[in-house]
Design an enzyme around this catalytic site. Structure first.
Site, short mmCIF file in Angstrom:
data_model
loop_
_atom_site.label_atom_id
_atom_site.label_comp_id
_atom_site.label_asym_id
_atom_site.label_seq_id
_atom_site.Cartn_x
_atom_site.Cartn_y
_atom_site.Cartn_z
N GLU A 407 18.04 26.93 -27.38
CA GLU A 407 17.93 27.19 -28.82
C GLU A 407 18.47 28.55 -29.23
O GLU A 407 19.13 28.69 -30.26
CB GLU A 407 16.47 27.03 -29.26
CG GLU A 407 15.98 25.61 -29.36
CD GLU A 407 15.64 24.97 -28.02
OE1 GLU A 407 15.39 23.75 -27.98
OE2 GLU A 407 15.62 25.72 -26.98
N HIS A 474 4.71 19.26 -30.12
CA HIS A 474 5.62 18.50 -30.97
C HIS A 474 5.02 18.23 -32.34
O HIS A 474 5.45 17.32 -33.04
CB HIS A 474 5.97 17.15 -30.31
CG HIS A 474 6.69 17.27 -29.01
ND1 HIS A 474 6.05 17.58 -27.84
CD2 HIS A 474 8.00 17.12 -28.69
CE1 HIS A 474 6.93 17.62 -26.85
NE2 HIS A 474 8.12 17.34 -27.34
#
Length: 668
Positions: A407, A474
């Site tokens: 990322e 998540h």
């Protein structure tokens, strides 16, 4: 005994075909930063500049690399690369103004020393976190490749910085994408005071390139002929055959990490050895011995540079001190954005939230013909939520790019694309994973325009939220991490139409935007949505219902939780406000509603402490206190991580507590 300038060089200069003009230019370009540094050290002792990171002994690297590159090619230097700036012929008075925090510098007094960039000279300055430079260089090189410019991007770091994860991520991305980046490692023996044997175990840092399938070279960083000749050859090859190359320059830092550090930790024998390899003294001796430079010419060059330094220092010293202006500071946090309205068309079709985002993204790709989408599995697979399904067939793999799992490097590459004038959308597979790229978001993207007038034309798509039994990693809705950070815009739609129109605006906006998309709403919410491209302005909340008794404020999935509760009590006269835009925030609508109803309840999915509901509550108390008939009520989820199993997740969420708190506030 021979004079110092006529001593035999302690550096071996191999046979070459360089002209006398180039050799003299190399010498002069090294001499100038050395003389500037010597002057700066005097000014530092006099308290006229605040800090100095010396590159004495390393000038051959900065100068040789810069002269080997073309002026239009970007260089991303570090603390000790003054020679990059001077070889690119930045006026000295502007450099001096930068170091003294004067308005004529490059950061308007907002950052110091070499923490700046300038598009005029194709230089992108560092941030103190070091590692992001490599990822940004990837993005600039990607832009060059997409535009077929046949340009090289050069980026610097020290051997200490190579331990950072960002650098490893960026090396991998550059290799996978075959980006023309010249990765320059200045191995000068110490990361501040930590010697190399305490930093890494490989014999040479150049060996690390093998793990990335990357070409590498080791170059004597004190030999300016070797630096210039080899880098010229390598970069010429990279332009015709785009690929990354890792260079390890062997050199030494003759002064402390910064002047306050000193060099007591360095053995004197080592200092003496490297002093004898001084790149300027040795090259001067070589030029004089080969009758390319005379002592008289050398004296003239020194006198000219010293006069230029003194003249420009006088001019800088004459500049007035910066006068603090609140409006100037606030106005420079974001690049000015002239919102352009694209009106809705009359033709609509029913879309789920996920379909509206996909359609909006596709129409923006058509609207901006160089817009790039990057993310894990976004190409052929279409992303884990299938939002970009079919995009590769329409737009190609250059513009819809699968990324490695990294990322930080990808967000940094998006920053590089913006520097090179290309918009990008980065899909975080899950909003939770932004933690792996947190540094470039809050320290690079958010501060770039404020620091040196460089926008970050980037949208970060953030699939987020609980209610789908996805567990602690998540399910987060972490908008409060970013509404706190000046320089970022935060958008959080609850309906398909808003999602499509706001996404178009986010991509048009030249500033960094975090675009939150609640996963539980992707396929559960449907709405009639205009079929054509249209925009919705930021900073405008939506009033979903009009009422007199209470103001309900929510965003994301919480909007639907609030509406469901109100539907169960049709007798409640409520103003229902969907914020949509969290930064900028529509305080005008919030305050007007609070003043009308006298009671306010704020519902958020995130846990309570430090959430945006707290800031809205504080704003209401400060601006609407005399109009309120009850304390502002915040309703939020539990102060725990988000659990997996339904029974625990249902207990965690604020969803089922809202109705009771609403009724209590009405009865207050």
């Amino acid at each position: 005994m021979k004079s110092k300038t006529l001593m035999e060089p302690n550096i071996t200069y191999q046979k070459h075909t360089l002209s006398s003009e180039i050799l003299i230019a190399l010498y002069k370009n090294m001499l100038k930063p050395r003389l500037i540094e010597e002057k700066m050290l005097i000014l530092l002792r006099q308290g006229k500049i605040s800090k100095w990171f010396s590159g004495i002994g390393q000038e051959a690297i900065s100068v040789g690399v810069t002269m080997a590159l073309r002026p239009e090619e970007y260089i991303l230097p570090m603390h000790r690369n003054l020679g990059v700036f001077t070889t690119r012929e930045i006026p000295l008075h502007r450099l001096f103004s930068q170091w003294q925090g004067k308005a004529n510098g490059f950061t308007k007094g907002r950052d110091r020393s070499f923490h700046f960039g300038t598009q005029e000279y194709n230089i992108v300055g560092m941030i103190s976190h070091l590692g992001p430079q490599f990822g940004v260089a990837d993005g600039i090189a990607l832009a060059s490749k997409l535009k077929n410019k046949q340009q090289v991007t050069a980026v610097f770091t020290g051997e200490g910085g190579t331990s950072e994860g960002d650098i490893h991520e960026a090396l991998n991305v550059a290799s996978v994408w075959e980006l023309p980046v010249l990765f320059c490692i200045e191995n000068n023996g110490y990361g501040l005071s930590t010697p190399t044997h305490e930093q890494y175990r490989c014999k040479d840092l150049a060996d690390r390139a093998l793990g990335y399938g990357m070409e590498s070279h080791i170059i004597d960083g004190n030999n300016v002929i070797e630096v210039y000749s080899k880098i010229s050859e390598i970069t010429a090859s990279m332009r015709s055959n785009p690929r990354p190359v890792l260079i390890e320059f062997k050199t030494f830092r003759m002064r402390g990490h910064e002047e306050a550090s000193g060099t007591k930790y360095v053995p004197q024998e080592l200092m003496d050895t490297w002093a004898a390899k001084d790149p300027i003294d040795n090259f001067r001796s070589y030029l004089i011995a080969n009758e390319i430079l005379s002592e008289k010419q050398d004296a003239i060059f020194k006198a000219q540079y010293k006069a230029e330094i003194d003249t420009d220092l006088v001019a800088t010293n004459a500049e007035s001190l910066i006068i603090a202006s609140e409006s100037d500071e606030l106005n420079d946090v974001f690049q000015k954005f002239e919102y352009q309205e694209f009106a809705e068309n009359n033709k609509t079709k029913e879309l789920r939230l996920i379909d509206a985002i996909s359609e909006g993204l596709k129409q923006s790709m058509e609207q901006h013909d160089d817009l790039v989408i990057m993310g894990q599995d976004v190409a052929e697979y279409g992303g884990v939520f299938k939002i970009t399904d079919g995009f590769v067939e329409q737009f190609g793999k250059d513009r819809v790019r699968n990324t490695p799992i990294c990322e930080s490097a990808i967000i940094e590459a998006a920053m590089g694309l913006s520097i090179a004038g290309i918009k990008s959308v980065v899909e975080l597979q899950f909003g939770d994973f932004i933690t792996s790229g947190f540094n470039p978001v809050v320290n690079y993207l958010a501060k770039a325009h404020y620091r040196w007038n460089q926008n970050a034309d980037i949208v970060l798509r953030m699939p987020c939220g609980a209610g789908v039994a996805a567990g602690p990693f998540h399910s987060q809705t972490n908008e409060a991490w970013f509404t706190k950070t000046p320089g970022l815009k935060v958008i959080y739609p609850a309906f398909p139409k808003d999602a499509k129109g706001l996404l178009a605006t986010a991509i048009n906006d030249p500033n960094p935007v975090l675009f939150f998309e609640h996963k539980a709403l992707y396929r559960s919410i449907r709405q009639e949505v205009p079929t054509d491209y249209f925009t919705i302005p930021f900073g405008k909340a939506a009033r979903l219902r009009e009422g007199e008794a209470i103001t309900v404020i929510a965003f994301g999935a919480a909007v639907h939780w609030a509406l469901n509760a109100l539907d169960k009590h049709p007798n409640i006269s409520a103003d229902m406000i969907d914020l949509r835009s969290l930064q900028p925030l529509d305080t005008e609508t919030i305050f007007a509603s609070a003043k009308k109803t006298g009671k306010v309840i704020i519902l958020q999915e995130d846990s309570l402490f430090g959430g945006i509901a707290s800031d809205i509550s504080a704003l209401l108390m400060e601006n609407c206190f005399e109009f309120l008939d009850a304390p502002v009520k915040r309703v939020a989820s539990m102060e725990t991580p988000i659990p997996f199993i339904n029974q625990l997740e249902d207990q965690y969420l604020s969803r089922d507590r809202f109705e009771g708190e609403l009724l209590k506030l009405l009865d207050y």
